[in-house]
Design a protein around this motif. Structure first.
Motif, PDB file in Angstrom:
ATOM      1  N   ALA A   1      47.808  49.013   8.871  1.00 20.34           N
ATOM      2  CA  ALA A   1      48.212  47.851   9.663  1.00 20.34           C
ATOM      3  C   ALA A   1      47.062  46.872   9.749  1.00 20.34           C
ATOM      4  O   ALA A   1      45.895  47.253   9.587  1.00 20.34           O
ATOM      5  N   SER A   2      47.404  45.606   9.998  1.00 19.02           N
ATOM      6  CA  SER A   2      46.361  44.609  10.215  1.00 19.02           C
ATOM      7  C   SER A   2      46.822  43.613  11.255  1.00 19.02           C
ATOM      8  O   SER A   2      48.022  43.467  11.539  1.00 19.02           O
ATOM      9  N   ILE A   3      45.847  42.934  11.824  1.00 22.17           N
ATOM     10  CA  ILE A   3      46.110  41.920  12.842  1.00 22.17           C
ATOM     11  C   ILE A   3      45.166  40.753  12.591  1.00 22.17           C
ATOM     12  O   ILE A   3      44.013  40.940  12.220  1.00 22.17           O
ATOM     13  N   SER A   4      45.683  39.544  12.791  1.00 17.28           N
ATOM     14  CA  SER A   4      44.873  38.358  12.550  1.00 17.28           C
ATOM     15  C   SER A   4      43.817  38.203  13.637  1.00 17.28           C
ATOM     16  O   SER A   4      43.851  38.888  14.657  1.00 17.28           O
ATOM     17  N   SER A   5      42.897  37.284  13.423  1.00 18.77           N
ATOM     18  CA  SER A   5      41.774  37.134  14.341  1.00 18.77           C
ATOM     19  C   SER A   5      42.217  36.833  15.774  1.00 18.77           C
ATOM     20  O   SER A   5      41.626  37.351  16.728  1.00 18.77           O
ATOM     21  N   ARG A   6      43.264  36.057  15.923  1.00 17.33           N
ATOM     22  CA  ARG A   6      43.749  35.738  17.262  1.00 17.33           C
ATOM     23  C   ARG A   6      44.947  36.583  17.668  1.00 17.33           C
ATOM     24  O   ARG A   6      45.514  36.382  18.745  1.00 17.33           O
ATOM     25  N   GLY A   7      45.325  37.502  16.792  1.00 16.18           N
ATOM     26  CA  GLY A   7      46.372  38.452  17.143  1.00 16.18           C
ATOM     27  C   GLY A   7      47.788  37.967  16.914  1.00 16.18           C
ATOM     28  O   GLY A   7      48.740  38.625  17.325  1.00 16.18           O
TER      29      GLY A   7
ATOM     30  N   THR B   1      49.419  37.403  13.939  1.00 16.66           N
ATOM     31  CA  THR B   1      50.104  37.851  12.726  1.00 16.66           C
ATOM     32  C   THR B   1      49.726  39.291  12.435  1.00 16.66           C
ATOM     33  O   THR B   1      48.548  39.613  12.307  1.00 16.66           O
ATOM     34  N   ASN B   2      50.735  40.143  12.361  1.00 14.77           N
ATOM     35  CA  ASN B   2      50.518  41.556  12.069  1.00 14.77           C
ATOM     36  C   ASN B   2      51.245  41.938  10.790  1.00 14.77           C
ATOM     37  O   ASN B   2      52.308  41.388  10.479  1.00 14.77           O
ATOM     38  N   TYR B   3      50.689  42.905  10.093  1.00 16.92           N
ATOM     39  CA  TYR B   3      51.345  43.505   8.935  1.00 16.92           C
ATOM     40  C   TYR B   3      51.294  45.016   9.083  1.00 16.92           C
ATOM     41  O   TYR B   3      50.318  45.557   9.594  1.00 16.92           O
ATOM     42  N   TYR B   4      52.343  45.680   8.608  1.00 15.88           N
ATOM     43  CA  TYR B   4      52.416  47.133   8.682  1.00 15.88           C
ATOM     44  C   TYR B   4      52.890  47.700   7.354  1.00 15.88           C
ATOM     45  O   TYR B   4      53.764  47.129   6.690  1.00 15.88           O
ATOM     46  N   GLU B   5      52.317  48.832   7.028  1.00  8.92           N
ATOM     47  CA  GLU B   5      52.823  49.587   5.881  1.00  8.92           C
ATOM     48  C   GLU B   5      54.212  50.108   6.237  1.00  8.92           C
ATOM     49  O   GLU B   5      54.468  50.444   7.405  1.00  8.92           O
ATOM     50  N   ASP B   6      55.091  50.171   5.261  1.00 10.84           N
ATOM     51  CA  ASP B   6      56.497  50.464   5.542  1.00 10.84           C
ATOM     52  C   ASP B   6      56.705  51.771   6.310  1.00 10.84           C
ATOM     53  O   ASP B   6      57.556  51.851   7.196  1.00 10.84           O
ATOM     54  N   SER B   7      55.941  52.798   5.989  1.00 18.24           N
ATOM     55  CA  SER B   7      56.198  54.107   6.597  1.00 18.24           C
ATOM     56  C   SER B   7      55.828  54.163   8.080  1.00 18.24           C
ATOM     57  O   SER B   7      56.230  55.098   8.779  1.00 18.24           O
ATOM     58  N   VAL B   8      55.078  53.172   8.566  1.00 21.28           N
ATOM     59  CA  VAL B   8      54.679  53.189   9.978  1.00 21.28           C
ATOM     60  C   VAL B   8      55.390  52.125  10.798  1.00 21.28           C
ATOM     61  O   VAL B   8      55.241  52.084  12.019  1.00 21.28           O
ATOM     62  N   LYS B   9      56.146  51.276  10.140  1.00 23.62           N
ATOM     63  CA  LYS B   9      56.868  50.223  10.867  1.00 23.62           C
ATOM     64  C   LYS B   9      57.792  50.826  11.914  1.00 23.62           C
ATOM     65  O   LYS B   9      58.512  51.782  11.640  1.00 23.62           O
ATOM     66  N   GLY B  10      57.745  50.255  13.115  1.00 27.03           N
ATOM     67  CA  GLY B  10      58.578  50.756  14.200  1.00 27.03           C
ATOM     68  C   GLY B  10      57.975  51.928  14.937  1.00 27.03           C
ATOM     69  O   GLY B  10      58.476  52.304  16.008  1.00 27.03           O
ATOM     70  N   ARG B  11      56.906  52.514  14.396  1.00 29.92           N
ATOM     71  CA  ARG B  11      56.250  53.645  15.060  1.00 29.92           C
ATOM     72  C   ARG B  11      54.831  53.301  15.516  1.00 29.92           C
ATOM     73  O   ARG B  11      54.387  53.781  16.552  1.00 29.92           O
ATOM     74  N   PHE B  12      54.133  52.503  14.738  1.00 32.18           N
ATOM     75  CA  PHE B  12      52.747  52.137  15.038  1.00 32.18           C
ATOM     76  C   PHE B  12      52.682  50.689  15.492  1.00 32.18           C
ATOM     77  O   PHE B  12      53.433  49.834  14.999  1.00 32.18           O
ATOM     78  N   THR B  13      51.753  50.407  16.391  1.00 35.76           N
ATOM     79  CA  THR B  13      51.531  49.039  16.851  1.00 35.76           C
ATOM     80  C   THR B  13      50.029  48.757  16.878  1.00 35.76           C
ATOM     81  O   THR B  13      49.278  49.499  17.515  1.00 35.76           O
ATOM     82  N   ILE B  14      49.640  47.691  16.215  1.00 35.68           N
ATOM     83  CA  ILE B  14      48.239  47.274  16.237  1.00 35.68           C
ATOM     84  C   ILE B  14      48.085  46.168  17.263  1.00 35.68           C
ATOM     85  O   ILE B  14      48.959  45.307  17.410  1.00 35.68           O
ATOM     86  N   SER B  15      46.986  46.210  17.998  1.00 38.21           N
ATOM     87  CA  SER B  15      46.717  45.170  18.986  1.00 38.21           C
ATOM     88  C   SER B  15      45.212  44.940  19.066  1.00 38.21           C
ATOM     89  O   SER B  15      44.420  45.745  18.567  1.00 38.21           O
ATOM     90  N   LYS B  16      44.847  43.853  19.722  1.00 39.33           N
ATOM     91  CA  LYS B  16      43.437  43.447  19.719  1.00 39.33           C
ATOM     92  C   LYS B  16      43.111  42.862  21.080  1.00 39.33           C
ATOM     93  O   LYS B  16      43.880  42.050  21.605  1.00 39.33           O
ATOM     94  N   ASP B  17      41.996  43.281  21.634  1.00 33.98           N
ATOM     95  CA  ASP B  17      41.506  42.712  22.884  1.00 33.98           C
ATOM     96  C   ASP B  17      40.146  42.098  22.594  1.00 33.98           C
ATOM     97  O   ASP B  17      39.144  42.804  22.560  1.00 33.98           O
ATOM     98  N   ASN B  18      40.145  40.812  22.344  1.00 32.40           N
ATOM     99  CA  ASN B  18      38.891  40.156  21.966  1.00 32.40           C
ATOM    100  C   ASN B  18      37.869  40.187  23.102  1.00 32.40           C
ATOM    101  O   ASN B  18      36.661  40.235  22.844  1.00 32.40           O
ATOM    102  N   ALA B  19      38.334  40.187  24.329  1.00 34.90           N
ATOM    103  CA  ALA B  19      37.410  40.241  25.463  1.00 34.90           C
ATOM    104  C   ALA B  19      36.652  41.566  25.498  1.00 34.90           C
ATOM    105  O   ALA B  19      35.500  41.620  25.932  1.00 34.90           O
ATOM    106  N   LYS B  20      37.312  42.633  25.037  1.00 33.45           N
ATOM    107  CA  LYS B  20      36.682  43.949  24.996  1.00 33.45           C
ATOM    108  C   LYS B  20      36.121  44.272  23.625  1.00 33.45           C
ATOM    109  O   LYS B  20      35.599  45.374  23.413  1.00 33.45           O
ATOM    110  N   ASN B  21      36.271  43.329  22.704  1.00 32.89           N
ATOM    111  CA  ASN B  21      35.796  43.563  21.332  1.00 32.89           C
ATOM    112  C   ASN B  21      36.373  44.842  20.743  1.00 32.89           C
ATOM    113  O   ASN B  21      35.665  45.619  20.077  1.00 32.89           O
ATOM    114  N   THR B  22      37.642  45.063  20.983  1.00 31.81           N
ATOM    115  CA  THR B  22      38.286  46.321  20.623  1.00 31.81           C
ATOM    116  C   THR B  22      39.630  46.052  19.951  1.00 31.81           C
ATOM    117  O   THR B  22      40.366  45.153  20.373  1.00 31.81           O
TER     118      THR B  22
END
Length: 128
Positions: free
Chosen positions: A49-55, A57-78
């Protein structure tokens, strides 16, 4: 230089959940798109999975779609990877990485060579 440290891996039964974290130091993650990859024994390191710098736009590999979620907290650098409904085939070492390349397609986001800084990985094992 960016240092990335993953955590949150472990042993879980099929159907269970884990939340992976990737904490960055050295640079702010607001400047980077981020990705998660995984590598099973004897296999290539594959895009998850990937997430854009500001969060936005996300992309997921087909086998994880609907099961995995990518997220980003820029304030926590995480960056996080929430993994639900885990399957034995999800067993792998999971790596986070920074991406400098601006991508507007799955193919670009999934390309391993577009990622520069990598963490050391965290093991995820899913038992059946």
């Amino acid at each position: 230089q960016v240092q990335l440290v993953e955590s949150g891996g472990g042993l879980v039964q099929a159907g269970g959940s884990l939340r992976l974290s990737c904490v960055a130091s050295g640079r702010t993650l607001s400047n980077f798109a981020m990705g998660w990859f995984r590598q099973a024994p004897g296999k290539e390191r594959d895009f998850v999975a990937s997430i854009s710098s500001r969060g936005g736009t996300n992309y997921y590999e087909d086998s994880v779609k609907g099961r995995f979620t990518i997220s980003k907290d820029n304030a926590k650098n995480t960056v996080y990877l929430q993994m639900n409904s885990l399957k034995p085939e999800d067993t792998a070492i999971y790596y986070c990485a920074t991406r400098n390349t601006l991508c507007s397609s799955y193919g670009c986001a999934a390309k391993r060579t577009n990622y520069r800084y990598w963490g050391q990985g965290t093991q995820v094992t899913v038992s059946s």
